[in-house]
Design an enzyme around this catalytic site. Structure first.
Site, mmCIF file in Angstrom:
data_model
loop_
_atom_site.group_PDB
_atom_site.id
_atom_site.type_symbol
_atom_site.label_atom_id
_atom_site.label_comp_id
_atom_site.label_asym_id
_atom_site.label_seq_id
_atom_site.Cartn_x
_atom_site.Cartn_y
_atom_site.Cartn_z
ATOM 1 N N SER A 111 66.250 -11.410 91.790
ATOM 2 C CA SER A 111 65.047 -11.866 92.130
ATOM 3 C C SER A 111 64.615 -12.901 91.488
ATOM 4 C CB SER A 111 64.163 -10.724 92.176
ATOM 5 O OG SER A 111 64.201 -10.172 90.823
ATOM 6 N N GLY A 159 61.018 -14.406 91.981
ATOM 7 C CA GLY A 159 59.833 -14.678 92.532
ATOM 8 C C GLY A 159 59.479 -15.346 93.696
ATOM 9 N N ASP A 211 60.564 -18.182 94.764
ATOM 10 C CA ASP A 211 61.837 -18.776 95.087
ATOM 11 C C ASP A 211 62.729 -17.746 95.960
ATOM 12 O OD1 ASP A 211 61.184 -21.362 94.275
ATOM 13 O OD2 ASP A 211 61.687 -20.579 92.227
ATOM 14 N N GLY A 265 58.571 -5.870 92.571
ATOM 15 C CA GLY A 265 59.836 -5.681 92.328
ATOM 16 C C GLY A 265 60.340 -4.267 92.724
ATOM 17 N N ASP A 266 59.578 -3.362 92.297
ATOM 18 C CA ASP A 266 59.883 -1.850 92.688
ATOM 19 C C ASP A 266 59.752 -1.685 94.249
ATOM 20 O OD1 ASP A 266 59.425 -1.346 90.095
ATOM 21 O OD2 ASP A 266 57.286 -1.074 90.312
#
Length: 311
Positions: free
Chosen positions: A223, A225, A227, A254-255
């Site tokens: 990941s 962010g 982007d 993220g979760d």
């Protein structure tokens, strides 16, 4: 059924303040207390997306009982092993566009309590098609505990999605049995490998994800962010590009991404749609004030705006 594992859950307490005054009394009019920990954020988002999900892990004391009652109120199925020591609190003070966090270390899980949890986990695996493992380990649990969970799931042909970092992630990667998917962010990947990776050096990042340490892992989701993400699925690489949105609260994104990925995989969706669902869930979470929460209509709309390109 998707089984979510949270080995160091918490009661997440949020104190919103217009201004935080150090070394003085700060009074709050509104306080929110939610069942927290990375795995429970995953659980809540899966529940909101309509997936069949059961939460497990360890709970202890009055705080553990309160956390379980919160899940009951949300009609979320759970089956935790009970421990002697208290489940922790995690406090966030939201002030002047800042977030100051006070995080308790949490309880120590004894050897006997570990074995009780593993007994419960083996039983729950009989009903699971996917497992998500998220966050940190409570004190007392060995660094390779998540690798044990991956191995037990592998024995039952159950796929495991792992979202952790540091030594816990390293131990998972060193094990003979590999998880089905891992989701490090770029900083976690840099720390794991000791390399100064950059999206601007895409070929270098691709070579890194082809290293032997990642062999046998079906999905590598890095990941990035705003982007989006760099994804390796089997032998193919993809850039997932996301639209610009107004961010209200990025905590738990993220979760939520793990929840979206697990949801797509559980539905048997094709790989491109799974990538979009992961990013869409993470983005939908950032649009909400509540951590670990998505509006399904936002989730569906964002899927249409995300682009996946093979690289």
């Amino acid at each position: 059924m998707i089984l979510t594992v949270t080995m160091n859950p918490s009661i997440d307490i949020s104190y919103p303040l217009e201004r935080f005054v150090l070394d003085d009394v700060n009074r709050v009019d509104q306080v929110t207390k939610t069942a927290g920990g990375k795995g429970l954020n995953v659980t809540r988002v899966l529940h909101e997306l309509g997936a069949e999900v059961t939460a497990t892990g360890v709970l202890g004391g009055f705080h553990g009982a309160y956390l379980a009652s919160q899940l009951d109120q949300e009609q979320i199925t759970h089956d935790f092993a009970m421990i002697k020591e208290e489940t922790r609190n995690s406090i966030a003070v939201l002030h002047e566009s800042n977030q100051t966090e006070i995080l308790e270390a949490g309880p120590v899980v004894s050897e006997a309590e570990q074995q009780e949890f593993l007994k419960k986990y083996r039983a729950l695996l009989q009903q699971a098609e996917l497992v998500t493992i998220s966050g940190s380990l409570a004190k007392g649990l060995p660094a390779d505990f998540y690798q044990t969970l991956v191995s037990l799931a592998s024995e039952q042909q159950v796929k495991v999605l792992v979202d952790t970092s540091g030594e816990s992630l390293r131990q998972v990667l060193l094990g003979a049995q590999k998880p089905y998917l891992i989701k490090p962010n770029l900083d976690e990947l840099r720390a794991l490998l000791g390399e100064n990776l950059s999206l601007e050096r895409l070929a270098e990042m691709q070579a890194t994800l082809n290293q032997e340490v990642f062999a046998g892992i079906e999905w590598l989701v890095v990941s990035l962010g705003k982007d989006g993400a760099l994804v390796k699925h089997q032998e193919n690489f993809y850039r997932v590009e996301i639209p610009t949105i107004e961010v209200v609260n990025p905590v738990g994104s993220g979760d939520s991404t793990i929840a979206g990925l697990a949801y797509g995989l559980s539905q048997g969706h094709d790989s491109e749609l799974v990538m979009k669902e992961g990013m869409a869930a993470g983005m939908a979470n950032t649009m909400e004030r509540k951590t670990g929460h998505v509006e399904p209509k936002n989730f569906q709309q964002l899927i249409e705006e995300i682009k996946v390109k093979k690289v």
